[in-house]
Design an enzyme around this catalytic site. Structure first.
Site, PDB file in Angstrom:
ATOM      1  N   CYS A  79       7.027  -6.165   9.702  1.00 13.99           N
ATOM      2  CA  CYS A  79       7.356  -6.967  10.875  1.00 13.99           C
ATOM      3  C   CYS A  79       8.769  -7.523  10.878  1.00 13.99           C
ATOM      4  O   CYS A  79       9.453  -7.452  11.895  1.00 13.99           O
ATOM      5  CB  CYS A  79       6.325  -8.071  11.061  1.00 13.99           C
ATOM      6  SG  CYS A  79       6.486  -9.410   9.905  1.00 13.99           S
ATOM      7  N   HIS A 133       9.091 -15.086  11.764  1.00 14.47           N
ATOM      8  CA  HIS A 133       9.224 -14.368  10.487  1.00 14.47           C
ATOM      9  C   HIS A 133      10.621 -13.787  10.250  1.00 14.47           C
ATOM     10  O   HIS A 133      10.777 -12.713   9.688  1.00 14.47           O
ATOM     11  CB  HIS A 133       8.170 -13.256  10.382  1.00 14.47           C
ATOM     12  CG  HIS A 133       7.846 -12.915   8.948  1.00 14.47           C
ATOM     13  ND1 HIS A 133       7.066 -11.841   8.595  1.00 14.47           N
ATOM     14  CD2 HIS A 133       8.214 -13.520   7.791  1.00 14.47           C
ATOM     15  CE1 HIS A 133       6.957 -11.797   7.282  1.00 14.47           C
ATOM     16  NE2 HIS A 133       7.634 -12.807   6.772  1.00 14.47           N
TER      17      HIS A 133
END
Length: 478
Positions: A79, A133
């Site tokens: 990700c 993130h």
């Protein structure tokens, strides 16, 4: 008399013009953009991509009312790399991001030309709702990169009900302030949907064009479906197939369907506010799926540069621009969205972006183009690289080199290295030159730092058949 009639006519036209201007928002000439990204969804997990056990009518409506892309790729196998490519519009390796942010991987470099900053500078309201993130502090969070509003979490994952990664690891934020445990017990997918709708409503009320990045963390583990909360705070651990009483495909499917229901509510909001015809809606995923996902015809999963690790669903709707019900095999990649969105917004696309504007192709105003795209990862102590050039793909997996025609063999089952050494001899140097280029930029931007990729693509002689598995050794959390 004629003069009187003329004056009256001018007054009427002026009044009509003013009323028209008042009835339109300043965004009337520039589209709103809703970008929806799911987390760890498999290529075959939507009904429109072949799923039979998961129902996704709202997402499928984007294909019915717009275009479905069959050959779209994520920037990375995990990700953080993909999200970095989206935010900065470039190969993430240029910023030392080959793996998930944290540990030896630095936060995403803040630039003045990021996707959200470029749109903000152009007058757009910018918001990110959900997963970030790309940095674990306020100084490296979404607002530092140009998002005016942020609601979500900074790390890799959280418990869907308790919004932490353990009793000592809360992670739920609104803008620059922690809001943990204010929403304890509320399902994260629903929170992302509700906050996205609120952002759309507020932007519309302020008569501002808007860009909202709806970053769902589903169906990433922990596999916690709606109506099935964890028994205690901080039980958001990853469930694995070999464990007793582990998660099921039904749990996973319910999580995907919750995302679909949320998308439905967002689409209904756009319709209720009269924004549908002037809003681009995009859906994609950040990388291949995990073990509960369905990769359809693709081989392997997340963490790999095989098609199952990097080819992702892509659906796009833009009324009046993209023909409803169309299907395109134009090759694309996440960072193309950065270029395309900024161009559609009428802003200046940064000259150093690596992606292309795919809207003219999808609108039928320009012909399809051949692409050359690159991937690299050393996650899990397994060196993997890949290049797609036109219909050909070269995979370097450890010491093995594979050549596939992915137009004819999407499942990468027919290794043609022994027949097409000319392809291998042409693509290997291209891959090596790309690595040298991104490594040089990454090192130049971070004096003394070693690029995440270790030199040119490795790999020995051709080995037919076989397949990559997730490497051993310590691995980052994603």
């Amino acid at each position: 008399m004629r003069r009187v009639i003329f004056i009256i006519t001018v007054c009427i036209l002026a009044a009509v013009g003013v009323a028209s201007l008042r009835s339109q928002s300043p965004a009337a000439g520039r589209p709103n953009i809703v970008l929806i990204m799911s987390d760890d969804m498999g290529y075959g997990d939507l009904s429109s991509y072949g799923a039979t056990d998961i129902k996704t009518p709202n997402l499928d409506s984007l294909a019915r009312d717009g275009v479905k892309l069959t050959d779209f790729y994520a920037n990375g196998v995990l990700c953080s790399p993909t999200r970095a490519g989206l935010i900065n519009g470039r190969y993430q390796q240029r910023y030392l991001i080959d793996s998930v942010v944290g540990g030896t991987t630095p936060p995403l470099k803040i630039t003045v030309s990021s996707l959200p900053q470029s749109l903000k500078n152009s007058g757009y309201a910018t918001g990110l709702i959900g997963k970030w993130h790309l940095g674990s502090t306020v100084d490296t969070g979404p607002r530092a990169h140009g998002f005016e509003y942020f609601f979500g979490f900074l790390g890799s994952h959280i418990d869907f009900y308790h919004h932490n990664r353990g009793p000592a690891a809360p992670d739920l934020w609104e803008n620059d302030a922690s809001v943990y445990p204010q929403f304890d017990g509320e399902y994260m997918t629903d929170l992302i949907t509700d906050r996205s709708i609120r952002f759309i409503q507020q932007s519309a009320a302020a008569q501002r064009p808007f860009f909202v990045d709806v970053a769902y963390n589903a169906p990433h583990w922990p596999y916690q479906p709606p109506g099935k909360p964890s028994p205690a705070p901080g039980t958001g651990a990853q469930q694995l197939p070999q464990q007793d009483n582990t998660a099921t495909r039904a749990d996973y499917g319910a999580m995907v369907e919750a995302v679909d229901q949320g998308v439905g509510k967002i689409l209904q909001t756009l319709e209720r506010l009269g924004l549908t015809n002037n809003t681009i809606v995009i859906f994609t995923n950040d990388n291949g799926g995990e073990w509960l996902s369905n990769g359809g015809p693709l081989f392997n999963r997340k963490w790999t540069v095989w098609e199952g690790g990097i080819r992702v669903p892509m659906l796009m709707r833009w009324p009046g621009h993209i023909r409803p019900g169309s299907v395109s095999d134009q090759v694309g990649i996440t960072m193309d969205l950065s270029t395309s969105i900024i161009a559609a917004a009428g802003a200046t696309v940064p000259s150093n972006y690596d992606g292309i504007n795919i809207f003219p192709i999808l609108e039928g105003r320009a012909p399809k183009v051949d692409r050359t795209l690159y991937w690299r990862t050393d996650v899990g102590n397994r060196s993997m690289r890949a290049i797609r050039n036109g219909d050909w793909k070269l995979v370097v997996d450890g010491n093995h080199v594979f050549v596939f025609n992915v137009r004819q063999d999407v499942g990468e089952r027919n290794d043609l290295t022994y027949q097409r050494t000319d392809i291998a001899n042409r693509l290997r140097p291209m891959l090596a030159r790309w690595e040298q280029e991104v490594n040089a930029e990454a090192s130049g931007g971070n004096p003394g730092a070693a690029p995440a990729g270790r030199g040119a693509a490795r790999g020995g002689g051709a080995v037919r058949g076989g397949g990559a598995v997730r490497g051993g050794g310590a691995a980052p959390i994603d």
